[in-house]
Design a protein around this motif. Structure first.
Motif, PDB file in Angstrom:
ATOM      1  N   HIS A  94      43.445  44.072  35.487  1.00  0.00           N
ATOM      2  CA  HIS A  94      42.448  43.323  36.251  1.00  0.00           C
ATOM      3  C   HIS A  94      41.376  42.805  35.305  1.00  0.00           C
ATOM      4  CE1 HIS A  94      44.398  45.182  39.667  1.00  0.00           C
ATOM      5  NE2 HIS A  94      44.205  46.362  39.109  1.00  0.00           N
ATOM      6  N   THR A 125      38.350  41.301  33.551  1.00  0.00           N
ATOM      7  CA  THR A 125      37.080  40.931  34.176  1.00  0.00           C
ATOM      8  C   THR A 125      36.116  40.430  33.111  1.00  0.00           C
ATOM      9  OG1 THR A 125      37.499  42.775  35.674  1.00  0.00           O
ATOM     10  CG2 THR A 125      35.308  41.782  35.756  1.00  0.00           C
ATOM     11  N   ASN A 176      33.299  39.093  33.153  1.00  0.00           N
ATOM     12  CA  ASN A 176      31.859  39.322  33.298  1.00  0.00           C
ATOM     13  C   ASN A 176      31.453  40.737  32.891  1.00  0.00           C
ATOM     14  OD1 ASN A 176      33.252  39.092  36.180  1.00  0.00           O
ATOM     15  ND2 ASN A 176      31.906  40.875  36.167  1.00  0.00           N
ATOM     16  N   SER A 177      32.425  41.589  32.598  1.00  0.00           N
ATOM     17  CA  SER A 177      32.091  42.940  32.153  1.00  0.00           C
ATOM     18  C   SER A 177      32.131  43.011  30.628  1.00  0.00           C
ATOM     19  CB  SER A 177      33.087  43.943  32.728  1.00  0.00           C
ATOM     20  OG  SER A 177      32.860  45.215  32.161  1.00  0.00           O
ATOM     21  N   ARG A 197      28.687  43.252  38.299  1.00  0.00           N
ATOM     22  CA  ARG A 197      28.768  42.471  37.067  1.00  0.00           C
ATOM     23  C   ARG A 197      29.385  43.282  35.930  1.00  0.00           C
ATOM     24  NH1 ARG A 197      23.594  39.022  35.477  1.00  0.00           N
ATOM     25  NH2 ARG A 197      24.149  38.173  37.498  1.00  0.00           N
ATOM     26  N   THR A 256      36.940  46.614  35.977  1.00  0.00           N
ATOM     27  CA  THR A 256      38.212  46.525  36.700  1.00  0.00           C
ATOM     28  C   THR A 256      38.064  45.880  38.077  1.00  0.00           C
ATOM     29  OG1 THR A 256      37.915  48.692  37.695  1.00  0.00           O
ATOM     30  CG2 THR A 256      39.046  48.634  35.577  1.00  0.00           C
ATOM     31  N   GLN A 257      36.858  45.424  38.425  1.00  0.00           N
ATOM     32  CA  GLN A 257      36.557  44.907  39.766  1.00  0.00           C
ATOM     33  C   GLN A 257      36.798  45.958  40.844  1.00  0.00           C
ATOM     34  OE1 GLN A 257      38.776  41.089  39.962  1.00  0.00           O
ATOM     35  NE2 GLN A 257      38.476  41.143  37.765  1.00  0.00           N
ATOM     36  N   PHE A 286      33.071  45.589  44.095  1.00  0.00           N
ATOM     37  CA  PHE A 286      33.072  44.161  44.393  1.00  0.00           C
ATOM     38  C   PHE A 286      32.137  43.879  45.560  1.00  0.00           C
ATOM     39  CE2 PHE A 286      35.676  44.685  48.196  1.00  0.00           C
ATOM     40  CZ  PHE A 286      36.339  45.878  47.936  1.00  0.00           C
TER      41      PHE A 286
END
Lengths: 396, 258
Positions: free
Chosen positions: A119, A121, A123-124, B131, B135-136, B139
Motif C-alpha cells: 500500500h 503511501t 505522503n508518509s 498524513r 500503509t493507509q 484514513f
C-alpha cells in the motif's frame, strides 16, 4: 571473493562466534518480545518511540558518513583516501542494515511490514525512508563489491560504476535528510519541529560517522597491520573536527531561537533535557555528560598538533562518539515526546530486553562489517603480495 | 477506491436483504449470545453527514460524567482497562491545563479551572495521523471520520508521534484479558496495533448516536458541522467555543463550549 571470509585466524573466528552468540541471545529476547508484545519495553502511550528508533536515527548518520570519503575521492580526486574508501562503503552497508533491523524490531506487527510496499503511501515520510535506505544499501553493495573485484583483477572499475558513485553521494545526503523529515514535520513535537533538523542531523553524522570509521580503522591497523596512510588519517580527522564544530554550532542556534524568543513550547524540551521538567530528571546527567565530552573532544581536536598524535586522537574520537550518541541516540527521540500533548512528562529508560534485542542488531551489524572488511583486507593482501601496509615493494 | 467500497457495501446489504438471510450468523457463536444480533434491516437508515462534529458542554462535565461516558465508550468498543502508562484510552478526562496547554492559563475562573474536560480523538479536518501513516491503515472518510483498519496497521506508531492531542493508544500486549465487558458486536484488537476513537461509526451506520453522546444526557452535542440548521451549529452560534491546539493546524472537529 566471499571465500576470503572463510579463512581466518583463530582470533577472527573467535570474534565471529562471539558475535553469533550475542545474536542468538538477542534473537531469543526478540522472540520473547514477539510473543509478549512491546510491553517488554519501557515505551508507553506518551513515549511511543524509544531506544530502537533512536538507534535507527544514529546509524543512518553513520551510514551517510561514507560520503565524507567518497566525495573528496571522486569529486576532488583526493587519492589518499583510496585505501579507506572501501572500508567506508562497507561500514555504510552494515549501518543501513542495522537501521532497517531497528525499524523491524520496533514494529508491533513485523509480519505485516510489507504492507508499506503493498500500500505505497507517498505522503508518509516513513515510506520514503524505506525507499532511500534500501536504495543506499544496494548502491553501496554494488559500488563497493564491483570496485573491490576490479581492484583484485588489477583493472579500473567498469565505467557504469561512476554514475552510481555520483548518485550515491546525493543519496547519502538524502537518507539523513529524509530521516530528519520523519520528525521535523510533526506539529505537536517542538523539539523536532525545526527547519535545522536535517542540517543538524547531517552535521552530527559527518562527525560521528567518520569518527567511528577512523576508530575502527585504527583498531584494524593495530590488529592486522593494514595502514590507511598518515595523510588519510589526518585529513579525516580534520573533516571530523569541522563537522563537530558545525554540529555544536547548529545546536547553539537551537538554544538561541528557543530562549531568546522565550516561546514555552520551544524551551520545554531543552529544559527537560538539561534541567528536568515536571519533576523528571532522567536524562539530565546524560545530557550534561554529552555537553562536557563534546567540549573536551573539540578542545583536543581543534589544535592541529594535538589531533596529530595517535593516542590523543583516539581519545578525542571516543569522547566525540559518546557525546554525539547521547545527543542523538538517547536525548533526541525522548525529548520529542517531552512534554507530552498534556504538558506532562512520562519517564522512559530502555529495559533489559530492549537493550539485549538492540545488541542483537548491533551484533548483526558488526558481523556483516567483520566479514566485509575481512574480504576487503584479504583482497588487498593478495593483490599486494602479502604486503598489507601497501608500501610499494622495492623495484629490482 | 472509497466509492467502490461503498458500492460493494451497498450491494452486500442489498443481497443480504434479498436473500432474506438477515442474521449475521457467525456472530451468534459469541459468548454473549443473549444480545440482539443486528439484522440487515438495522442498517437501512444510517446517520449521514458531510462533516461529523461534536460540541462538548464543558460546564456540565465533572469526573463522574466523564467516567460515565468513558465506560459507555469503552464497553461499546471492547477497550481494555490497563493501568499505568501503557494503557488504552478512547475517551478520558483532563484538567484545563492538560486539555488546553497552549493557553497557559493563569488566574483562571474558578469553575473553568475545576471542570474535568472530556478528551477524545478530534477527528481532524487535516489529520496528521493520516498524513504520516505508511500503509493507509488510518484514513479519513468522506464524512470526516478518521478511522483505522486494525488489520492493516503494522504498529510503527508514527501516528502516535504525529497526533498533537495524545488521542492514540498502542496495544503493547494482548488486550483481550483486560476487557471487562465483552461486546460481541465490535471487534477486539490484537497486540501490536494502534487504536483510537472512531466517532462510533459502527453505530452511525445503524442510525444510532455515538455511545458517549447517548450516555452524556445532552452534555455532548453531535451533528453535521456542514449543516447550518444542525443542533451542533445552533449551539456553536450561541456559545463561545474553543478547539484544542488550533495552532497545530489540524482543524479539530471537536468543540469545547466554555
Amino acid at each position: 571473493m566471499i571465500e576470503k571470509a572463510l579463512r581466518g585466524s583463530p582470533r577472527y573466528w573467535g570474534l565471529i562466534i562471539g558475535l553469533l552468540c550475542v545474536i542468538g541471545l538477542g534473537a531469543g529476547f526478540w522472540m520473547f518480545q514477539l510473543t509478549k508484545g512491546l510491553v517488554v519495553t519501557d515505551l508507553s502511550r506518551d513515549v511511543s518511540w524509544g531506544f530502537y528508533i533512536a538507534q535507527l536515527t544514529y546509524f543512518v548518520g553513520v551510514a551517510a558518513s561514507a560520503v565524507m570519503l567518497v566525495l573528496p575521492y571522486y569529486f576532488h580526486h583526493f587519492k589518499d583516501f583510496s585505501k579507506m574508501i572501501i572500508l567506508g562503503e562497507f561500514l555504510a552497508i552494515s549501518s543501513v542494515l542495522m537501521c532497517m533491523l531497528f525499524v523491524v524490531v520496533d514494529l508491533g506487527q513485523p509480519q505485516r511490514m510489507l504492507n508499506i510496499i503493498f500500500h505505497p503511501t507517498p505522503n508518509s515520510v516513513l515510506f520514503w525512508d524505506m525507499i532511500v535506505l534500501n536504495g543506499y544499501l544496494f548502491l553501496n553493495a554494488i559500488i563497493g563489491w564491483t570496485s573491490l573485484q576490479a581492484y583484485r583483477n588489477n583493472m579500473a572499475p567498469p565505467a557504469w560504476v561512476k554514475p552510481l558513485v555520483y548518485l550515491s553521494v546525493i543519496w547519502a545526503f538524502s537518507i539523513h535528510t529524509v530521516t530528519a523529515f520523519l520528525y521535523a514535520g510533526l506539529p505537536g513535537r517542538h523539539y523536532w519541529l525545526t527547519a535545522i533538523m536535517a542540517a543538524r542531523f547531517l552535521a552530527s553524522a559527518f562527525c560521528s560517522g567518520p569518527a567511528i570509521l577512523l576508530l575502527l580503522t585504527l583498531l584494524v591497523k593495530r590488529l592486522t597491520g593494514f595502514d590507511p596512510g598518515k595523510k588519510a588519517i589526518n585529513t579525516l580527522a580534520t573533516i571530523i573536527t569541522y563537522a563537530m564544530c558545525v554540529n555544536v554550532f547548529f545546536f547553539l542556534l537551537e538554544l538561541f531561537t528557543a530562549f531568546y524568543s522565550n516561546m514555552p513550547g520551544h524551551m520545554a524540551p531543552i529544559v527537560y533535557l538539561f534541567k528536568g521538567f515536571d519533576g523528571d530528571t532522567t536524562l539530565v546527567p546524560f545530557m550534561w555528560t554529552a555537553a562536557a565530552l563534546a567540549i573536551i573532544s573539540l578542545a583536543m581536536l581543534i589544535p592541529y598538533k594535538i589531533r596529530q598524535q595517535g593516542p590523543a586522537l583516539v581519545t578525542a574520537l571516543i569522547l566525540l562518539v559518546i557525546a554525539s550518541w547521547i545527543d542523538k541516540g538517547m536525548g533526541l527521540i525522548v525529548a520529542g515526546f517531552a512534554p507530552n500533548p498534556f504538558e506532562k512528562v512520562t519517564a522512559y529508560l530502555p529495559t533489559v530486553p530492549e537493550l539485549i534485542v538492540s545488541s542483537m542488531v548491533f551484533a548483526i551489524g558488526a558481523l556483516v562489517l567483520t566479514v566485509l572488511w575481512k574480504v576487503a583486507l584479504s583482497v588487498r593482501k593478495e593483490v599486494e603480495g602479502g604486503n598489507i601496509s601497501m608500501v610499494a615493494p622495492k623495484s629490482e | 477506491m472509497k466509492s467502490s467500497r461503498r458500492k460493494f457495501l451497498k450491494l452486500a446489504a442489498v443481497s443480504a436483504l434479498g436473500l432474506g438471510a438477515g442474521r449475521i450468523g457467525f456472530l451468534g457463536d459469541a459468548p454473549a449470545g443473549a444480545m440482539d444480533i443486528p439484522t440487515a434491516a438495522d442498517y437501512n437508515a444510517p446517520m449521514e453527514a458531510k462533516h461529523w462534529g461534536m460540541a462538548i458542554d464543558t460546564t456540565r462535565f465533572n469526573q463522574e460524567l466523564v467516567d460515565v461516558c468513558a465506560t459507555a465508550c469503552h464497553t461499546e468498543h471492547n477497550v481494555p482497562t490497563i493501568p499505568g502508562k501503557k494503557g488504552v484510552k478512547w475517551f478520558f478526562g483532563g484538567n484545563f491545563e492538560e486539555t488546553f496547554p497552549t493557553e497557559h492559563g493563569h488566574y483562571l475562573a474558578e469553575d473553568v479551572e475545576h471542570r474535568v474536560y472530556p478528551l477524545l480523538c478530534n477527528q481532524c479536518e487535516e489529520p496528521m495521523c493520516v498524513r504520516v501513516c505508511p500503509t493507509q491503515a488510518t484514513f479519513k472518510r468522506a464524512d470526516g471520520i478518521v478511522m483505522m483498519d486494525f488489520h492493516r496497521c503494522i504498529g510503527c506508531r508514527y501516528c502516535m508521534a504525529g497526533c498533537p492531542f495524545g488521542a492514540r493508544s498502542f496495544n503493547f500486549q494482548d488486550p483481550r484479558p483486560f476487557i471487562k465487558n465483552f461486546n460481541p458486536l465490535f471487534p477486539t484488537r490484537t497486540r501490536g496495533v494502534v487504536e483510537k476513537c472512531n466517532f462510533c461509526s459502527e453505530l452511525l451506520a445503524m442510525g444510532k448516536m455515538p455511545a458517549c453522546v447517548e450516555a452524556s444526557g445532552g452534555a455532548l452535542i453531535f451533528g453535521d458541522l456542514d449543516d447550518p440548521e444542525s443542533d451542533i451549529r445552533k449551539v456553536l452560534r450561541e456559545r463561545f467555543a474553543l478547539r484544542r491546539k488550533p495552532d497545530a493546524g489540524t482543524g479539530p472537529s471537536v468543540y469545547y463550549l466554555m
